[in-house]
Design an enzyme around this catalytic site. Structure first.
Site, PDB file in Angstrom:
ATOM      1  N   LYS A   1     -50.163  89.804   2.627  1.00 43.08           N
ATOM      2  CA  LYS A   1     -48.837  90.411   2.509  1.00 43.08           C
ATOM      3  C   LYS A   1     -48.014  89.932   3.696  1.00 43.08           C
ATOM      4  O   LYS A   1     -48.570  89.569   4.746  1.00 43.08           O
ATOM      5  CB  LYS A   1     -48.961  91.943   2.555  1.00 43.08           C
ATOM      6  CG  LYS A   1     -47.821  92.674   1.903  1.00 43.08           C
ATOM      7  CD  LYS A   1     -48.056  92.966   0.428  1.00 43.08           C
ATOM      8  CE  LYS A   1     -46.884  93.701  -0.173  1.00 43.08           C
ATOM      9  NZ  LYS A   1     -47.097  94.074  -1.578  1.00 43.08           N
TER      10      LYS A   1
ATOM     11  N   GLY B   1     -38.138 107.734  -6.583  1.00 38.34           N
ATOM     12  CA  GLY B   1     -37.733 106.350  -6.338  1.00 38.34           C
ATOM     13  C   GLY B   1     -37.345 105.662  -7.632  1.00 38.34           C
ATOM     14  O   GLY B   1     -38.206 105.282  -8.425  1.00 38.34           O
TER      15      GLY B   1
ATOM     16  N   GLY C   1     -35.974 102.672  -8.277  1.00 36.09           N
ATOM     17  CA  GLY C   1     -35.644 101.278  -7.984  1.00 36.09           C
ATOM     18  C   GLY C   1     -36.034 100.411  -9.158  1.00 36.09           C
ATOM     19  O   GLY C   1     -35.998 100.847 -10.318  1.00 36.09           O
TER      20      GLY C   1
HETATM   21  P1  NAD Z   1     -37.263  99.168  -4.941  1.00 35.81           P
HETATM   22  O1  NAD Z   1     -36.847  98.890  -3.553  1.00 35.81           O
HETATM   23  O2  NAD Z   1     -36.551  98.470  -6.052  1.00 35.81           O
HETATM   24  O3  NAD Z   1     -37.159 100.736  -5.238  1.00 35.81           O
HETATM   25  C1  NAD Z   1     -37.569 101.717  -4.360  1.00 35.81           C
HETATM   26  C2  NAD Z   1     -36.634 102.884  -4.546  1.00 35.81           C
HETATM   27  O4  NAD Z   1     -37.120 103.991  -3.809  1.00 35.81           O
HETATM   28  C3  NAD Z   1     -35.213 102.609  -4.059  1.00 35.81           C
HETATM   29  O5  NAD Z   1     -34.271 102.935  -5.075  1.00 35.81           O
HETATM   30  C4  NAD Z   1     -35.076 103.529  -2.842  1.00 35.81           C
HETATM   31  O6  NAD Z   1     -33.748 103.976  -2.639  1.00 35.81           O
HETATM   32  C5  NAD Z   1     -36.017 104.653  -3.204  1.00 35.81           C
HETATM   33  N1  NAD Z   1     -36.495 105.455  -2.077  1.00 35.81           N
HETATM   34  C6  NAD Z   1     -36.825 105.059  -0.829  1.00 35.81           C
HETATM   35  N2  NAD Z   1     -37.228 106.120  -0.092  1.00 35.81           N
HETATM   36  C7  NAD Z   1     -37.139 107.204  -0.906  1.00 35.81           C
HETATM   37  C8  NAD Z   1     -37.415 108.570  -0.726  1.00 35.81           C
HETATM   38  N3  NAD Z   1     -37.852 109.068   0.437  1.00 35.81           N
HETATM   39  N4  NAD Z   1     -37.209 109.415  -1.770  1.00 35.81           N
HETATM   40  C9  NAD Z   1     -36.756 108.941  -2.951  1.00 35.81           C
HETATM   41  N5  NAD Z   1     -36.472 107.637  -3.174  1.00 35.81           N
HETATM   42  C10 NAD Z   1     -36.658 106.780  -2.160  1.00 35.81           C
HETATM   43  O7  NAD Z   1     -38.839  98.898  -5.024  1.00 35.81           O
HETATM   44  P2  NAD Z   1     -39.723  98.662  -6.309  1.00 35.81           P
HETATM   45  O8  NAD Z   1     -39.885  97.203  -6.513  1.00 35.81           O
HETATM   46  O9  NAD Z   1     -39.231  99.508  -7.413  1.00 35.81           O
HETATM   47  O10 NAD Z   1     -41.146  99.202  -5.803  1.00 35.81           O
HETATM   48  C11 NAD Z   1     -41.394 100.595  -5.691  1.00 35.81           C
HETATM   49  C12 NAD Z   1     -42.799 100.818  -5.130  1.00 35.81           C
HETATM   50  O11 NAD Z   1     -43.756 100.211  -5.972  1.00 35.81           O
HETATM   51  C13 NAD Z   1     -43.029 100.213  -3.742  1.00 35.81           C
HETATM   52  O12 NAD Z   1     -43.905 101.031  -3.024  1.00 35.81           O
HETATM   53  C14 NAD Z   1     -43.700  98.890  -4.047  1.00 35.81           C
HETATM   54  O13 NAD Z   1     -44.498  98.436  -2.977  1.00 35.81           O
HETATM   55  C15 NAD Z   1     -44.541  99.281  -5.223  1.00 35.81           C
HETATM   56  N6  NAD Z   1     -44.889  98.155  -6.071  1.00 35.81           N
HETATM   57  C16 NAD Z   1     -43.905  97.410  -6.645  1.00 35.81           C
HETATM   58  C17 NAD Z   1     -44.266  96.336  -7.455  1.00 35.81           C
HETATM   59  C18 NAD Z   1     -43.215  95.505  -8.140  1.00 35.81           C
HETATM   60  O14 NAD Z   1     -43.566  94.726  -9.047  1.00 35.81           O
HETATM   61  N7  NAD Z   1     -41.946  95.632  -7.784  1.00 35.81           N
HETATM   62  C19 NAD Z   1     -45.615  96.034  -7.673  1.00 35.81           C
HETATM   63  C20 NAD Z   1     -46.601  96.845  -7.087  1.00 35.81           C
HETATM   64  C21 NAD Z   1     -46.214  97.914  -6.282  1.00 35.81           C
END
Ligand code: NAD
Length: 353
Positions: free
Chosen positions: A80, A177, A179
């Site tokens: 990572k 979250g 996102g």
């Molecule tokens: P992202 O940045 O698009 O979304 C994360 C969201 O969480 C954002 O909208 C942010 O504003 C919100 N957030 C942050 N802190 C918060 C809190 N305290 N309370 C509520 N909301 C909060 O990220 P993503 O790509 O959607 O990934 C989300 C999670 O999943 C991460 O932990 C990431 O490591 C994990 N993940 C993602 C993927 C992927 O394919 N994108 C794969 C495996 C794991």
């Protein structure tokens, strides 16, 4: 903080600090274990308060990737990268290309991709400087929808085990979250008739799900304590901790975030509370499966990637069954399954060919 002591404790092979004054790049690449293959894992950009916080994050995240790839049956190790900076203001082509050159200098021991705070477009800049990057727009693209599909399948597995039905009609899911993954997950859940409670620190993120999926917006501080069947953490790690466990009123914890347990013992704490925990690196393995399919003979095909992601359902049921049989928490059961595969393949690799 002693980096070597930490690396020894967690089993890391290599930790690389990358600095480019011109572009402002401050990055750390952590390679945890390459027994199964090259270390693959995304690059997270975050405004860390301290270097120590960034280091601990990258060490934990890369270790999680070793377990995730092993549990998914992939021939990849765990790695990572983190970049210290605000993803909303500190990105530039120059910074991404500098980062790409550092990745390339590792000769393929580490393959990068997108993660929180980074996008497939950012990775296109990285690809100008290295071929050791996946999840590009013209290949597998943004892995988030595929991760969300895997989490959706994982939630069904959790409900099958804990509620005796994988049908999500009328099941209440609290999503923390909204996102890239959280939003796509809400879409799958809504299509199947689940009731959604949603929270994000940016109100505009939740508005879409309220308008489009009839979700109910919840204050970010209250999302832990809402009554629900499933709590789906899809923001950042360490959200299952001493403070939050007492607040939870759900039957299942199943979401996308990496490193959801602040400490390993929180898995046992959940078990004692009668809450089924779907280990993070198993349920969120869809993204790594998706990007790994770029290496498939014949190139990337989304349908084939999705069929592999379907296996998350059965893998989780195997984890839950192991946990019950061995009388151990599910996070420990998942670790055992992942470690056993690494040990077995390491023994196979002793055979000279
Ligand atoms: P992202 O940045 O698009 O979304 C994360 C969201 O969480 C954002 O909208 C942010 O504003 C919100 N957030 C942050 N802190 C918060 C809190 N305290 N309370 C509520 N909301 C909060 O990220 P993503 O790509 O959607 O990934 C989300 C999670 O999943 C991460 O932990 C990431 O490591 C994990 N993940 C993602 C993927 C992927 O394919 N994108 C794969 C495996 C794991």
């Amino acid at each position: 903080m002693n980096v070597f002591e930490l690396a020894e404790e967690m089993g890391h092979e290599q930790v690389v600090f990358c600095h480019d004054a011109d572009s402002g790049l401050r990055a750390i690449v952590a390679i945890h274990d390459t027994t199964l293959g090259p270390a693959l894992g995304g690059t997270r950009m975050w405004d860390y308060d301290t270097e120590e916080e960034a280091l601990v994050d990258v060490l934990r995240l890369s270790e999680g990737m070793t377990y995730k790839s092993s549990a998914m049956g992939l021939n990849l190790g765990g790695g990572k990268a983190v970049i210290m900076g605000d993803p909303r203001s500190d990105k530039s082509e120059q910074m991404w290309r500098a980062f790409g050159r550092f990745v390339h200098s590792l000769g393929g021991r580490y393959i990068t991709a997108e993660d929180v705070g980074t996008s497939p477009q950012d990775m296109d800049y990285v690809a100008e400087e290295t071929s050791y990057v996946v999840g590009l727009m013209h290949k597998s693209g943004d892995p988030s929808p595929v991760t969300a599909y895997g989490v959706y399948k994982g939630i069904k597995a959790g409900c099958k085990w804990a509620l005796d039905s994988e049908d999500l009609q009328g099941v209440t899911v609290a999503v923390q979250g909204i996102g890239s993954v959280g939003y796509a997950l809400c879409e799958y859940l809504h299509e199947e008739g689940a009731e959604l409670l949603v929270a994000d620190i940016y109100p505009e993120q939740v508005e879409k799900t309220v308008d489009e999926f009839g979700a109910t917006a919840v204050d970010p501080d209250d999302i832990y304590s809402v009554e629900c069947d499933v709590f789906a953490p899809c923001a950042l790690g360490a959200v299952i901790n001493d403070d939050t466990i007492d607040q939870l009123k759900c039957g299942v914890v199943a979401g996308a975030a990496n490193n959801q347990l602040a400490e390993d013992h929180h898995g046992e704490n959940l078990r004692q509370k009668g809450i089924l925990y779907a280990p993070d690196y198993v349920i969120n393995g869809g993204g790594v499966i998706n990007v790994a399919h770029e290496f498939a003979p014949g190139g990337y095909k989304r349908e084939l990637a999705l069929r592999k992601v379907d296996q998350i359902y059965d893998r989780l049921l195997e984890v839950f069954a192991t946990s019950e049989r061995e009388d151990i928490p599910t996070n420990e059961a998942a670790d055992r399954i992942a470690e056993e595969r690494i040990e077995k393949i390491a023994r196979v690799k002793r055979i000279r060919i």
